[in-house]
Design an enzyme around this catalytic site. Structure first.
Site, PDB file in Angstrom:
ATOM      1  N   GLY A   1       5.832  -0.914  -4.622  1.00 50.46           N
ATOM      2  CA  GLY A   1       4.723  -1.484  -5.379  1.00 50.46           C
ATOM      3  C   GLY A   1       5.206  -2.018  -6.699  1.00 50.46           C
ATOM      4  O   GLY A   1       6.409  -2.054  -6.964  1.00 50.46           O
TER       5      GLY A   1
ATOM      6  N   GLU B   1      17.504   1.047  -1.819  1.00 52.24           N
ATOM      7  CA  GLU B   1      17.212   2.407  -1.388  1.00 52.24           C
ATOM      8  C   GLU B   1      15.809   2.496  -0.810  1.00 52.24           C
ATOM      9  O   GLU B   1      14.997   3.328  -1.202  1.00 52.24           O
ATOM     10  CB  GLU B   1      17.350   3.384  -2.562  1.00 52.24           C
TER      11      GLU B   1
ATOM     12  N   GLU C   1       4.839  -8.253  -3.430  1.00 53.52           N
ATOM     13  CA  GLU C   1       5.570  -6.999  -3.224  1.00 53.52           C
ATOM     14  C   GLU C   1       5.986  -6.838  -1.768  1.00 53.52           C
ATOM     15  O   GLU C   1       7.100  -6.420  -1.471  1.00 53.52           O
ATOM     16  CB  GLU C   1       4.706  -5.799  -3.645  1.00 53.52           C
TER      17      GLU C   1
ATOM     18  N   GLU D   1       9.939  -6.494  -0.446  1.00 52.45           N
ATOM     19  CA  GLU D   1      10.465  -5.317   0.256  1.00 52.45           C
ATOM     20  C   GLU D   1      10.859  -5.603   1.695  1.00 52.45           C
ATOM     21  O   GLU D   1      11.766  -4.988   2.223  1.00 52.45           O
ATOM     22  CB  GLU D   1       9.444  -4.176   0.271  1.00 52.45           C
TER      23      GLU D   1
END
Lengths: 301, 301
Positions: free
Chosen positions: A69, A138, A85, A89
């Site tokens: 987020g 990560e 977002e 991602e």
DNA sequence: ACAAAAGTGTTAAACTTACACCCATGC
DNA sequence: GCATGGGTGTAAGTTTAACACTTTTGT
């Protein structure tokens, strides 16, 4: 706009008032094969519901896992921020995307007054870029398991004001290889004055930052309810070509119960179109592949 | 919290970033008798779906009508702000209350960056305090009518990317005595990459401030969809004691279609309990009054 | 008497649920 | 051969939809 309005606005200073930051938190789901290797050559790989989590590289909650987020910027809508977002991602914007709830309890973020708009996103694992699995970010897909571990129900009768309260504790467990994170969340369901209200509270959090355990359980329940009443969104978890068994498994994973194949197929038949692709090599009868029948999806009102 | 986290937070200045104001906008519905007088002694009064609107006493949009609402204050949740506004306008907090959507297009409020959380509230007309009808606030209940006045549908096929677009124009009309306000709103429904998206745009606004025409139509559609799939929320529009005909009319008003009485009664029978109260004096057979059967409402999972 | 609303019974069609059964493949 | 998944048919039960019909009241 007339003169009075213009004057008013010229004197209006928005900075005089306390304002929050607006964040979007994304619960991005997909369904993909379990990482566990398959012993039996005949068996299909185990499918699991996966949720994308990010390991925080800086405070607050450094080294803990949280929903992806970020903050909503001036000039973009909340929905656009969510889409941005999502793209960052997962490198895709082909997703089912829905705003689910606002989380605004004071103290939910140690940095200050931060209100979070929680979104549910469903993507199919085939469109997901490796980005999410890379090392820079990560970011990892976690298997999600949610179990109710207790339930109490009682009636509170205070001077004719009949209230029914039902308290449950849910255990959320999430796995990625040897990483195990989780939370215990209390659900308080009140039925008073003929109005139902639900509240969640994080009782215990293990490796999950912020109030994200609460957001996850809320959205997971919403996902289940949606699929129970209208299964169409399950298709958003499927690639373009899929077998009916894969589709059925997606339903079963979300609903957490088995369905009868014959009945399932009759029910979804109008939403799919057979193709001439087949999958062979499974040690059993080859499966036909289907695509969505877009007309069936679109024939509302 | 460890030292690193503490240091980070000590140096974190939330005021460095652009922040929006958060408003709650309330679509408060009730069902009550039409103000039109009844000629025929035998006929029941006409019921209407009503929406509470406020006449703005100051800019922006001075003298226009808008949804009741206000800013969210530091220390309260968005939900608490909504409840506070509801109480201020209607003097009751016995309501069905649900967060529906965020509206955050830039330019939607001339005062600056203001994000609105839109709520739907359903109350029964018997609990509404006169406050809403008083003169200080200039709050009024408006009869709501929504009609689709056009619909076009076409397929855009750009290099295999099959997109179906369906554009409708809705006309919203709201009445309070001789006050008539309204808006025309364009609905653009896209079906692309197997994902449906809906967008509303105010084409024309007559007496309604901000983007509230858009919010109203959005929540009205949501209300209809909810009632279509699960009618339980209709009870939130009913007083404690009601006749089955009143309940049926509430359904019919929201769904905008007639239901067959015999079938309707069978369907809702488990949710109601007969009482020994009856309504007489209507020039026709007296009606039994019913109350909610709370157990039926509560028997979920 | 009669119009309006209150309330019930009957039937066909549609859908759901459960289960039984056959088919095709790789080792 | 056989385990595994792919795929279909059928019958009982339940729900929905449409319609016909009776009851009760105030003027």
């Amino acid at each position: 706009m007339n003169k009075e309005e213009q004057e008013y606005l010229a004197n209006y200073d928005i900075a005089k008032y306390d304002r929050p930051s607006i964040a979007v938190d994304m619960a991005i789901f997909t369904i993909s094969d379990s990482h566990l290797d398959n012993a039996d050559y005949r068996k299909l790989p185990d499918k699991r519901l996966k949720l994308l989590m990010i390991k925080r590289g800086q405070p607050p909650y450094k080294d803990m896992w949280a929903l992806p987020g970020g903050f909503c910027k001036k000039g973009e809508t909340v929905y656009e921020a969510a889409l941005r977002e999502l793209k960052e991602e997962t490198a895709t914007d082909k997703a089912y995307l829905e705003m689910c709830n606002v989380f605004s309890e004071s103290g939910r973020d140690p940095r200050g007054w931060i209100i979070s708009q929680a979104f549910m996103a469903l993507i199919n694992s085939k469109t997901v870029n490796v980005k999410a699995g890379g090392d820079a970010w990560e970011a990892r897909w976690f298997d999600v398991e949610l179990k109710r571990i207790s339930k109490e129900q009682y009636v509170i009768d205070q001077s004719g004001n009949n209230t029914i309260e039902s308290d449950s504790v849910f255990e959320l467990k999430m796995y990625h290889n040897d990483i195990i994170i989780g939370a215990k969340i209390k659900e308080k369901r009140l039925y008073r004055d003929y109005h139902e209200s639900v509240e969640y509270d994080v009782v215990e959090s293990d490796g999950i930052g912020f109030d994200h355990g609460k957001i996850i359980i809320y959205i997971l329940n919403k996902l289940r309810n949606k699929v129970e009443t209208d299964g169409k969104i399950v298709f958003d978890l499927m690639p373009e070509y899929f077998t009916l068994t894969d589709l059925q498994k997606a339903f079963e994973i979300i609903l957490d119960r088995k369905l009868l194949t014959a009945n399932f197929r009759r029910k979804i038949s109008e939403y799919v179109t057979e193709t001439d692709r087949i999958i062979t090599g499974g040690g059993h009868r080859p499966a036909k592949m289907f695509i969505r029948n877009i007309d069936a999806f679109y024939k509302n009102d």
